[in-house]
Structures are given as structure tokens and as C-alpha cells.
Design a protein around this motif. Structure first.
Motif, PDB file in Angstrom:
ATOM      1  N   ALA A  92       2.408  11.706 -36.362  1.00  0.00           N
ATOM      2  CA  ALA A  92       1.756  12.637 -37.297  1.00  0.00           C
ATOM      3  C   ALA A  92       2.300  14.033 -37.050  1.00  0.00           C
ATOM      4  O   ALA A  92       2.387  14.474 -35.896  1.00  0.00           O
ATOM      5  N   GLN A  93       2.664  14.699 -38.104  1.00  0.00           N
ATOM      6  CA  GLN A  93       3.222  16.046 -37.957  1.00  0.00           C
ATOM      7  C   GLN A  93       2.102  17.086 -37.882  1.00  0.00           C
ATOM      8  O   GLN A  93       2.250  18.102 -37.215  1.00  0.00           O
ATOM      9  N   ARG A  94       1.000  16.821 -38.546  1.00  0.00           N
ATOM     10  CA  ARG A  94      -0.108  17.785 -38.580  1.00  0.00           C
ATOM     11  C   ARG A  94      -0.969  17.638 -37.316  1.00  0.00           C
ATOM     12  O   ARG A  94      -2.067  17.065 -37.352  1.00  0.00           O
ATOM     13  N   LYS A  95      -0.474  18.165 -36.217  1.00  0.00           N
ATOM     14  CA  LYS A  95      -1.216  18.058 -34.954  1.00  0.00           C
ATOM     15  C   LYS A  95      -2.542  18.835 -35.040  1.00  0.00           C
ATOM     16  O   LYS A  95      -3.477  18.532 -34.327  1.00  0.00           O
ATOM     17  N   ASP A  96      -2.575  19.847 -35.942  1.00  0.00           N
ATOM     18  CA  ASP A  96      -3.808  20.606 -36.096  1.00  0.00           C
ATOM     19  C   ASP A  96      -4.932  19.715 -36.641  1.00  0.00           C
ATOM     20  O   ASP A  96      -6.089  19.813 -36.237  1.00  0.00           O
ATOM     21  N   ARG A  97      -4.553  18.786 -37.538  1.00  0.00           N
ATOM     22  CA  ARG A  97      -5.549  17.850 -38.076  1.00  0.00           C
ATOM     23  C   ARG A  97      -5.991  16.879 -36.981  1.00  0.00           C
ATOM     24  O   ARG A  97      -7.183  16.610 -36.826  1.00  0.00           O
ATOM     25  N   VAL A  98      -5.015  16.380 -36.227  1.00  0.00           N
ATOM     26  CA  VAL A  98      -5.352  15.447 -35.138  1.00  0.00           C
ATOM     27  C   VAL A  98      -6.260  16.162 -34.141  1.00  0.00           C
ATOM     28  O   VAL A  98      -7.217  15.585 -33.617  1.00  0.00           O
ATOM     29  N   ALA A  99      -5.974  17.447 -33.907  1.00  0.00           N
ATOM     30  CA  ALA A  99      -6.791  18.232 -32.969  1.00  0.00           C
ATOM     31  C   ALA A  99      -8.235  18.322 -33.463  1.00  0.00           C
ATOM     32  O   ALA A  99      -9.175  18.158 -32.681  1.00  0.00           O
ATOM     33  N   ARG A 100      -8.413  18.576 -34.748  1.00  0.00           N
ATOM     34  CA  ARG A 100      -9.781  18.681 -35.296  1.00  0.00           C
ATOM     35  C   ARG A 100     -10.496  17.340 -35.190  1.00  0.00           C
ATOM     36  O   ARG A 100     -11.681  17.273 -34.877  1.00  0.00           O
ATOM     37  N   LEU A 101      -9.770  16.256 -35.475  1.00  0.00           N
ATOM     38  CA  LEU A 101     -10.370  14.918 -35.409  1.00  0.00           C
ATOM     39  C   LEU A 101     -10.744  14.580 -33.959  1.00  0.00           C
ATOM     40  O   LEU A 101     -11.817  14.040 -33.693  1.00  0.00           O
ATOM     41  N   THR A 102      -9.857  14.939 -33.034  1.00  0.00           N
ATOM     42  CA  THR A 102     -10.107  14.654 -31.616  1.00  0.00           C
ATOM     43  C   THR A 102     -11.331  15.435 -31.124  1.00  0.00           C
ATOM     44  O   THR A 102     -12.162  14.905 -30.384  1.00  0.00           O
ATOM     45  N   ALA A 103     -11.431  16.683 -31.570  1.00  0.00           N
ATOM     46  CA  ALA A 103     -12.546  17.529 -31.125  1.00  0.00           C
ATOM     47  C   ALA A 103     -13.897  16.970 -31.571  1.00  0.00           C
ATOM     48  O   ALA A 103     -14.928  17.277 -30.971  1.00  0.00           O
ATOM     49  N   LYS A 104     -13.872  16.143 -32.625  1.00  0.00           N
ATOM     50  CA  LYS A 104     -15.131  15.557 -33.112  1.00  0.00           C
ATOM     51  C   LYS A 104     -15.542  14.311 -32.316  1.00  0.00           C
ATOM     52  O   LYS A 104     -16.600  13.758 -32.537  1.00  0.00           O
ATOM     53  N   MET A 105     -14.659  13.854 -31.434  1.00  0.00           N
ATOM     54  CA  MET A 105     -14.986  12.669 -30.612  1.00  0.00           C
ATOM     55  C   MET A 105     -16.045  13.035 -29.579  1.00  0.00           C
ATOM     56  O   MET A 105     -16.152  14.200 -29.164  1.00  0.00           O
ATOM     57  N   ASP A 106     -16.784  12.015 -29.100  1.00  0.00           N
ATOM     58  CA  ASP A 106     -17.752  12.315 -28.033  1.00  0.00           C
ATOM     59  C   ASP A 106     -17.022  12.351 -26.678  1.00  0.00           C
ATOM     60  O   ASP A 106     -15.847  11.986 -26.583  1.00  0.00           O
ATOM     61  N   ASP A 107     -17.736  12.794 -25.650  1.00  0.00           N
ATOM     62  CA  ASP A 107     -17.099  12.999 -24.339  1.00  0.00           C
ATOM     63  C   ASP A 107     -16.467  11.713 -23.800  1.00  0.00           C
ATOM     64  O   ASP A 107     -15.369  11.745 -23.240  1.00  0.00           O
ATOM     65  N   GLN A 108     -17.161  10.608 -23.955  1.00  0.00           N
ATOM     66  CA  GLN A 108     -16.639   9.348 -23.416  1.00  0.00           C
ATOM     67  C   GLN A 108     -15.331   8.969 -24.116  1.00  0.00           C
ATOM     68  O   GLN A 108     -14.373   8.528 -23.473  1.00  0.00           O
ATOM     69  N   GLN A 109     -15.292   9.155 -25.437  1.00  0.00           N
ATOM     70  CA  GLN A 109     -14.065   8.831 -26.186  1.00  0.00           C
ATOM     71  C   GLN A 109     -12.895   9.703 -25.712  1.00  0.00           C
ATOM     72  O   GLN A 109     -11.780   9.220 -25.558  1.00  0.00           O
ATOM     73  N   ILE A 110     -13.190  10.978 -25.503  1.00  0.00           N
ATOM     74  CA  ILE A 110     -12.106  11.885 -25.064  1.00  0.00           C
ATOM     75  C   ILE A 110     -11.658  11.534 -23.644  1.00  0.00           C
ATOM     76  O   ILE A 110     -10.460  11.538 -23.346  1.00  0.00           O
ATOM     77  N   ARG A 111     -12.615  11.173 -22.773  1.00  0.00           N
ATOM     78  CA  ARG A 111     -12.228  10.761 -21.411  1.00  0.00           C
ATOM     79  C   ARG A 111     -11.291   9.548 -21.466  1.00  0.00           C
ATOM     80  O   ARG A 111     -10.295   9.481 -20.761  1.00  0.00           O
ATOM     81  N   SER A 112     -11.634   8.584 -22.329  1.00  0.00           N
ATOM     82  CA  SER A 112     -10.782   7.376 -22.466  1.00  0.00           C
ATOM     83  C   SER A 112      -9.390   7.763 -22.972  1.00  0.00           C
ATOM     84  O   SER A 112      -8.385   7.202 -22.542  1.00  0.00           O
ATOM     85  N   LEU A 113      -9.366   8.714 -23.900  1.00  0.00           N
ATOM     86  CA  LEU A 113      -8.095   9.179 -24.457  1.00  0.00           C
ATOM     87  C   LEU A 113      -7.242   9.832 -23.355  1.00  0.00           C
ATOM     88  O   LEU A 113      -6.037   9.574 -23.244  1.00  0.00           O
ATOM     89  N   ILE A 114      -7.891  10.653 -22.529  1.00  0.00           N
ATOM     90  CA  ILE A 114      -7.176  11.338 -21.448  1.00  0.00           C
ATOM     91  C   ILE A 114      -6.668  10.314 -20.420  1.00  0.00           C
ATOM     92  O   ILE A 114      -5.527  10.384 -19.960  1.00  0.00           O
ATOM     93  N   GLU A 115      -7.520   9.351 -20.108  1.00  0.00           N
ATOM     94  CA  GLU A 115      -7.096   8.293 -19.166  1.00  0.00           C
ATOM     95  C   GLU A 115      -5.850   7.584 -19.681  1.00  0.00           C
ATOM     96  O   GLU A 115      -4.891   7.355 -18.940  1.00  0.00           O
ATOM     97  N   ALA A 116      -5.870   7.231 -20.966  1.00  0.00           N
ATOM     98  CA  ALA A 116      -4.711   6.537 -21.569  1.00  0.00           C
ATOM     99  C   ALA A 116      -3.493   7.455 -21.576  1.00  0.00           C
ATOM    100  O   ALA A 116      -2.375   7.016 -21.293  1.00  0.00           O
TER     101      ALA A 116
END
Lengths: 261, 73
Positions: free
Chosen positions: A177-201
Motif C-alpha cells: 500500500a502506498q498510502r501509509k497515512d491511511r494504514v496509520a489511521r487504520l492501525t491507530a483504531k486497533m485496540d492495544d492487544q491487536q497492536i501488540r500482536s502486530l508489533i510482535e509479528a
């Protein structure tokens, strides 16, 4: 828009049926140049048969949606349907999609140019996209999903993210995806557990560390600070690794709120 | 002297002037790029023609010729 060169190189390589490593002769082009080149190539390929696709689309304009959809499935097939779709009014295309199954719609999406399908993405009910998302995840079509992420309305993208069970898949899609700003907004809407899993991966593979860094760099300071806190919760050593990646990909300055947190 | 972007412009169905951003590439690199595009174009063309042929084969054979003519295939 900040064009990430590596992302664009991966997308161009797909269009040219090459590996990104085989495109060393394009090293002098920056991300914007590669994007311009890819768009020109995709448009030229489409234009070669534009007359044919326009005629096919026009020939069916008086037919009921169900009959046109049947012809698409049984006669034209996904490739011609995808190319013809740019010449069909978006609301009609969305109605026709109701007569397609998930597999056929996924095959159409594989042939489409996301930039050209923008209006259809707006009109298409998100429930019809869920099955397509599952099909594409199963077939590992991350490059196509990443391309569509750039043009998919964000509310729909948020809903479709529920279908992605493996956080590594989210990162693979994001890498196209070229629009990292959109991905950033979508990621920011995730809950803490989802973001932790993302960081682990992310910290399991260098290319994912780079990707999560590019996305975090597009977040406002408050969200970057949250990412830093959650990263520390996963492993405090990750910050040092992230810093090395940021130095390498030139996002260190944008990531100041993350590193200062 | 021919503009080195002429071949690329023809392949990309555009004006050479619109390819100024490719001036960053050497002539050899542009030639290689033209080869890449030509290959992609051939693959795409083969794919579309194959799909069209497949579509026509779904129709009764008596209808194929007039439909081919109608769509200019």
C-alpha cells in the motif's frame, strides 16, 4: 503523498511480471517516478483493448443486471469482465456484483487497476467485499490487497480488517500500500492487544520492522507515543532495533515522538 | 537524432515530452525498460486474446463470426 520507493518498486515489478530485484536498471528513479511509470504502463495496457471493452460494456447496457452478470460469469469470464468494468457505471457494476460469487469477484479484482476501480469501491457494499478479502488472503494476493487499500473507503477498510486473523498478513498487505497515512489511521483504531500482536509479528522479520516504522512515521505524536508504550510492553529492546531501521529508511526525524516517548 | 524516449513513448501510448522524468535513466537502462514493457504488453495481449477466444467458444459457432466482427476482435 509521501511515495515509498520500495513499495512502488514491488508494485511495478508485479505489473512487469518481474521480481523487484530484476529492476536494478530503474535505480535512478525515485518513488514518484516509479509510480508515474507504473500508471503509464497500466493505462497503456488497458488502452490497447479499450475499444473492445467499451463495445462489450455498451452492448449490455439495456440488459437486466442479472442477465449481464450471468453473461459475465458464463461467457466473458473474469478478465474481460474486469477490463469492461471501467466502462460500466459504478452503481450498475455494484448491482451486478450481487449476482457474482466470492471466487468470481476475487478473480475480477486480481485483474483490475485499483486506481480505476475507485468509484466501484465506493459503491460496492462492504458485505460483498468480505468474501473477496477471505479469498485473497487464502491465495496470498497481498500485492492486490495493498493496491486496493490505497483507494478503499476507510470505513470499509476498517470492517474488512476484521477478516485478517494473522497480523503478519496485515503487514504484508501494508507493504504493497502506498498510502501509509491511511494504514496509520487504520492501525491507530486497533485496540492495544491487536497492536501488540502486530508489533510482535513485525519484529520477527526485518522487512516488517521497516514497514511498521513507515506506518508509525505517518501517525500523529499521540499515536506514536501509544505505539512506543505498546512496543515496550512487547519487548523494550525493540526500540533500538526500530531506531536502526529508521536511520536506514530515513524516517528517524518523523519518528521523534516515538523515540522520545 | 531520435529522441531516446521515442520508443518508450510509442509503447506507453504517450508523448515523448511526458517521459522527461525518465531522463534520469541511461540510454541502456531505457532500452532495458522498453524490453520489460514490451514483454508485459505481449503477455497482457495474449491473456486478453485468450480470454476473448474462450468467451467466444461459449457461444454457438454460428454466432461467433458476427460477434467477432461486431466487437472488432
Amino acid at each position: 503523498m509521501n511515495i515509498d520507493r520500495d513499495t512502488e518498486l514491488r508494485r511495478l515489478a508485479r505489473v512487469l511480471h518481474r521480481d523487484a530485484a530484476q529492476l536494478g536498471h530503474l535505480a535512478a528513479l525515485d518513488g514518484a517516478g516509479l509510480m508515474k511509470l507504473r500508471t503509464l504502463i497500466q493505462n497503456s495496457l488497458l488502452e490497447e483493448f479499450a475499444g473492445l471493452f467499451e463495445k462489450i460494456a455498451a452492448s449490455g447496457k439495456l440488459a437486466p443486471d442479472a442477465l449481464s452478470a450471468l453473461l459475465c460469469r458464463k461467457v466473458f469470464g473474469p478478465s474481460i469482465t474486469a477490463n469492461m468494468s471501467y466502462y460500466v457505471p459504478a452503481d450498475r457494476a455494484a448491482r451486478m456484483c450481487k449476482h457474482f460469487d466470492d471466487e468470481f469477484m476475487a478473480e475480477i479484482a486480481r485483474e483490475q487497476i485499483p486506481e480505476r476501480a475507485r468509484e466501484q469501491l465506493e459503491k460496492l457494499p462492504v458485505d460483498l467485499m468480505r468474501g473477496v478479502t477471505r479469498q485473497m488472503l487464502a491465495s496470498r494476493d497481498y500485492h492486490i490487497m495493498g493496491g486496493f487499500t490505497d483507494y478503499l473507503p476507510e470505513d470499509k477498510a476498517m470492517i474488512l480488517m476484521e477478516e485478517i486473523a494473522d497480523p503478519a498478513d496485515s503487514l504484508r498487505i501494508s507493504s504493497f500500500a502506498q498510502r501509509k497515512d491511511r494504514v496509520a489511521r487504520l492501525t491507530a483504531k486497533m485496540d492495544d492487544q491487536q497492536i501488540r500482536s502486530l508489533i510482535e509479528a513485525a519484529f520477527k522479520a526485518p522487512e516488517f520492522i521497516n514497514e511498521v516504522g513507515l506506518v508509525t512515521a505517518q501517525m500523529p505524536p499521540k499515536d506514536q507515543q501509544r505505539m512506543a508504550k505498546l512496543s515496550d510492553a512487547v519487548d523494550p529492546k525493540h526500540r533500538a532495533t526500530a531506531r536502526q531501521a529508521a536511520e536506514k529508511n530515513g524516517t528517524l526525524e518523523q519518528l521523534q515522538p516515538f523515540f522520545a516517548a | 537524432m531520435a529522441n531516446p524516449n521515442d520508443k518508450l513513448a510509442k509503447l506507453l501510448r504517450t508523448q515523448p515530452a511526458k517521459l522527461d522524468f525518465l531522463s534520469a535513466l541511461s540510454e541502456a537502462d531505457r532500452l532495458k525498460l522498453a524490453g520489460d514493457i514490451e514483454q508485459a504488453r505481449q503477455a497482457h495481449s495474449k491473456h486478453i486474446r485468450g480470454s476473448m477466444e474462450e468467451a467466444l467458444n461459449q457461444l454457438p459457432w454460428l454466432l461467433r463470426a458476427p460477434i467477432k466482427k461486431l466487437f472488432g476482435v
